[in-house]
Every structure is written in structure tokens, then in C-alpha cells.
Design a protein around this motif. Structure first.
Motif, PDB file in Angstrom:
ATOM      1  N   LEU A   1       1.476   5.400   4.040  1.00  0.00           N
ATOM      2  CA  LEU A   1       1.591   6.128   5.227  1.00  0.00           C
ATOM      3  C   LEU A   1       0.156   7.117   5.592  1.00  0.00           C
ATOM      4  N   THR A   2       0.396   7.304   7.046  1.00  0.00           N
ATOM      5  CA  THR A   2      -0.846   8.068   7.601  1.00  0.00           C
ATOM      6  C   THR A   2      -0.184   9.156   7.927  1.00  0.00           C
ATOM      7  N   ASP A   3      -2.105   9.705   7.447  1.00  0.00           N
ATOM      8  CA  ASP A   3      -1.045  11.586   7.919  1.00  0.00           C
ATOM      9  C   ASP A   3      -1.929  12.062   8.730  1.00  0.00           C
ATOM     10  N   ASP A   4      -1.926  12.690   9.734  1.00  0.00           N
ATOM     11  CA  ASP A   4      -2.178  12.928  11.069  1.00  0.00           C
ATOM     12  C   ASP A   4      -3.236  12.923  11.427  1.00  0.00           C
ATOM     13  N   LYS A   5      -4.803  13.097  10.433  1.00  0.00           N
ATOM     14  CA  LYS A   5      -5.928  13.074  10.092  1.00  0.00           C
ATOM     15  C   LYS A   5      -6.419  11.486  10.232  1.00  0.00           C
ATOM     16  N   GLY A   6      -5.506  10.918   9.683  1.00  0.00           N
ATOM     17  CA  GLY A   6      -5.979   9.227   9.994  1.00  0.00           C
ATOM     18  C   GLY A   6      -6.322   9.036   8.403  1.00  0.00           C
ATOM     19  N   VAL A   7      -6.242   9.932   7.613  1.00  0.00           N
ATOM     20  CA  VAL A   7      -6.676   9.466   5.962  1.00  0.00           C
ATOM     21  C   VAL A   7      -4.493   8.677   5.651  1.00  0.00           C
ATOM     22  N   ARG A   8      -5.530   7.321   5.023  1.00  0.00           N
ATOM     23  CA  ARG A   8      -4.109   6.727   4.454  1.00  0.00           C
ATOM     24  C   ARG A   8      -3.840   7.211   2.612  1.00  0.00           C
ATOM     25  N   ILE A   9      -2.667   7.262   2.495  1.00  0.00           N
ATOM     26  CA  ILE A   9      -2.166   7.526   1.056  1.00  0.00           C
ATOM     27  C   ILE A   9      -1.173   5.943   1.065  1.00  0.00           C
ATOM     28  N   LEU A  10      -1.332   6.146  -0.238  1.00  0.00           N
ATOM     29  CA  LEU A  10      -0.858   4.957  -1.077  1.00  0.00           C
ATOM     30  C   LEU A  10       0.407   5.568  -2.374  1.00  0.00           C
ATOM     31  N   VAL A  11       1.328   5.106  -2.823  1.00  0.00           N
ATOM     32  CA  VAL A  11       2.087   6.152  -4.083  1.00  0.00           C
ATOM     33  C   VAL A  11       3.481   4.492  -4.338  1.00  0.00           C
ATOM     34  N   PRO A  12       2.677   3.801  -5.540  1.00  0.00           N
ATOM     35  CA  PRO A  12       3.001   2.719  -5.823  1.00  0.00           C
ATOM     36  C   PRO A  12       5.014   3.319  -5.972  1.00  0.00           C
ATOM     37  N   ALA A  13       5.462   2.767  -5.411  1.00  0.00           N
ATOM     38  CA  ALA A  13       6.657   3.019  -4.840  1.00  0.00           C
ATOM     39  C   ALA A  13       7.985   3.376  -6.897  1.00  0.00           C
ATOM     40  N   GLY A  14       7.265   2.444  -8.134  1.00  0.00           N
ATOM     41  CA  GLY A  14       8.043   2.797  -9.331  1.00  0.00           C
ATOM     42  C   GLY A  14       7.617   3.873  -9.627  1.00  0.00           C
ATOM     43  N   LYS A  15       6.672   4.905  -9.087  1.00  0.00           N
ATOM     44  CA  LYS A  15       6.416   6.090  -9.346  1.00  0.00           C
ATOM     45  C   LYS A  15       7.049   7.349  -8.353  1.00  0.00           C
ATOM     46  N   ILE A  16       7.522   6.783  -7.406  1.00  0.00           N
ATOM     47  CA  ILE A  16       8.730   8.314  -6.569  1.00  0.00           C
ATOM     48  C   ILE A  16       9.012   8.254  -7.495  1.00  0.00           C
ATOM     49  N   SER A  17       9.860   9.892  -7.217  1.00  0.00           N
ATOM     50  CA  SER A  17      11.368  10.135  -7.923  1.00  0.00           C
ATOM     51  C   SER A  17      11.571  11.339  -6.844  1.00  0.00           C
TER      52      SER A  17
END
Length: 77
Positions: free
Chosen positions: A44-60
Motif C-alpha cells: 500500500l502507499t500512504d497519502d505522503k507517497g510512502v510504500r508499506i509492504l506487509v507479508p500477507a501471512g502475518k496479517i491478523s
């Protein structure tokens, strides 16, 4: 209009919170695609342009909602 996204991550006491300029439907699609892939990564990219990556296997959990400004204090109407 921006969208507020909150992501709960396994074994982490705090949630990841960001505001995205993307539409809620696009965020849902990205989450669904990441969770469907065997080794998926939610990007995902926040409204400031920072990209966030999260491994799907760790998402609760993922919460997606409108980030309408909530006025508090003397200026609230």
C-alpha cells in the motif's frame, strides 16, 4: 477523500495505521489479492507517497474506513 487503513500484525501489540489516497475498493482488492497468493505481500502507499509492504501471512486483520475529520474541542460543531 482519503481512506484510513489499520492493519493488525501477528505477535505485535500495536496496529499499523495509515491514511491512503486510494479508493476503499482498491485497498480491498490489494488486500484480497495479497491474501489469496501463496507468498503474498500487501503493498500500500500512504497519502505522503510512502510504500508499506506487509507479508500477507502475518496479517491478523485489516480495517478500511473513511477518514472523515472528527472535530474535537472548542471548534467542533
Amino acid at each position: 477523500m482519503s481512506v484510513e487503513v489499520k492493519i493488525g500484525i501477528e505477535n505485535t501489540a500495536r496496529e499499523l495505521s495509515l491514511s491512503s489516497a486510494e479508493a476503499a475498493d482498491k485497498v480491498y482488492a490489494a488486500v484480497t489479492a495479497a491474501l489469496a497468493a501463496a507468498d503474498g505481500v500487501l503493498e500500500l502507499t500512504d497519502d505522503k507517497g510512502v510504500r508499506i509492504l506487509v507479508p500477507a501471512g502475518k496479517i491478523s486483520y485489516v480495517e478500511v474506513g473513511s477518514s472523515e475529520s472528527r472535530r474535537v474541542g472548542f471548534g467542533a460543531t
